[in-house]
Design a protein around this motif. Sequence first.
Motif, mmCIF file in Angstrom:
data_model
loop_
_atom_site.group_PDB
_atom_site.id
_atom_site.type_symbol
_atom_site.label_atom_id
_atom_site.label_comp_id
_atom_site.label_asym_id
_atom_site.label_seq_id
_atom_site.Cartn_x
_atom_site.Cartn_y
_atom_site.Cartn_z
ATOM 1 N N GLU A 138 -1.601 -5.312 -2.988
ATOM 2 C CA GLU A 138 -1.879 -6.166 -4.141
ATOM 3 C C GLU A 138 -1.824 -7.649 -3.750
ATOM 4 N N HIS A 155 -9.169 -10.319 -9.608
ATOM 5 C CA HIS A 155 -8.635 -9.088 -10.203
ATOM 6 C C HIS A 155 -9.573 -7.885 -10.069
ATOM 7 N N PRO A 156 -10.888 -8.025 -10.310
ATOM 8 C CA PRO A 156 -11.757 -6.836 -10.198
ATOM 9 C C PRO A 156 -11.694 -6.209 -8.800
ATOM 10 N N ASP A 180 -8.025 -4.747 -8.239
ATOM 11 C CA ASP A 180 -7.774 -3.523 -9.001
ATOM 12 C C ASP A 180 -8.486 -2.326 -8.381
ATOM 13 N N ALA A 181 -9.713 -2.539 -7.881
ATOM 14 C CA ALA A 181 -10.498 -1.429 -7.340
ATOM 15 C C ALA A 181 -10.053 -1.038 -5.928
ATOM 16 N N LYS A 220 -5.310 0.552 -4.146
ATOM 17 C CA LYS A 220 -4.829 1.888 -3.800
ATOM 18 C C LYS A 220 -5.438 2.382 -2.477
#
Length: 523
Positions: A232, A240-241, A244-245, A248
Amino acid sequence: MMCKPTKGITELEDILRLDAGVTINELLCSSLLAREARAVAEGLALDLEAGVVTGDETVESLLQKDVLCSCCGQEKACLKEGGSLCPAVQGENSRHSVMGGKRVGNISCMSACPIGVDIPGIMQLMREGSLLEARRTLMKYLPMAQTVCLVCGRCGANCVRRGEGAGVAAHQVIHWLGETISSHPEIFFIQPSGDSGKWIAMERPTIAGLSAAYYLRRMGNHVVFFGSAAPEELLAPYGHPVADAMAKPLGRYLDNLRYMGVLFEDVAMEEAAGKYSFHQTLCLELPGEKNLDGLLREIALGVEEARKVNLSYGLKSFLEPGSDFCTFDRYGITLPPEDWTNTPEDGGEERALKEASRCLNCSCQGVSASSAAAALLMLETAIQTDKRTIRAQDYFAQIQPWKQFQQGERLISLEVPMSGDFLSGCLGQGEITLCYAFFLSGGRILDLRLIFGGVAPVPVRLAKGERLLKRKETAALDPAGEAAELMKLLKPEISLMSRNDCKLEVMEQLLKKSLERLTGGEE
């Protein structure tokens, strides 16, 4: 045709020198050529009969024969004429390659990929059922595929089939491969078997550094990152986009780097002074705006910097060139696109394979026109110009090979090695040619060459077939059986349109005839 003593053909020990100005008729009248380079003489005769050459053309014209294709010069520009795909792929073209197309120029999906991944090559491997090799090929370019491909999507957005309203979702296919790679570190992120003895410090984790780390470690280097490697935090500057994608899957990539022995120290490099003895310290990062474009450029930077470091240590490059021949699935290209909006947990392989089968694998699908060119290639002819020597293996590997000539460069001669003790010749049926040469010793095939013309955009050497026949006893050869076995070996390399199935029968018959010449002792 009245034959006069041939000028411009000179015998030099084991080589025939053919001057650039010698005509086809003069060559066909030469008993020296017929005796010492039979395959070339027979290839020229086939070309003359087929109208590929005329008798008053010269040796120079043999080097300037374009592919045969009924699509050339039509309303839709083909790849060779600056178009985006070969129209023959979607047609019923009888003058169509059966041994795969040859890449010409830039392929749109590959050109759109910021990392330059060989997407057509990967799609082809998937269609051939070589999923493991497809994954290994992807790892040469982008071990972070699961992290970035869905967010990027540029390859799919630039597929030539979008003109039909249904482009191939290449990014989805590559993402699926990336997922399966990430799930099996024991296969794709194994610790290197060798140790270069080199230790490399990364001042802090960056996207470029993490991209480089895989390739550096793969070649046996020890890589240590200093500072926090929380996904992160690493991705936050890119928005953020993106974060966030990607967070992980990037976390899984970091775990896989650890699995292969990349070390992460959650402290500043100065605090670990004395713990390691480093040969080199790197901080790989590009200046500029932190967005998706910048992130992708950083991945490419990491690949390139790792290559430079490895080469500076005398380690071989990890990027090996792939084949530039492409096949396609003639049934798959008629399928509708897959629905990727709701991808189930299972069934990913079936979906990816169906989508890969829709790929046209953009390449020229015409066929080489000259039988004599195949013979010149088989004999490993040297092309002499006023500036250099070009090997036939390099020259005839290109579509429109005369474009290799530099401005003002002139052909002087062809130096054709004599066949010597090889039993050789050139057989033809229709537009298909087989040039063959067998060297026998003690009743066995000690060496051989088999080259087909008229089955692909350039002449094709059957290296696998040669290995199958090498060392076999001629007395035990079954020409029909051996020819059938050779064709089975070629199956993965074949891509047919419906009107071209008969070409495989012709190829098999020519192989059989060449072996019959061998077993019959024809001189």
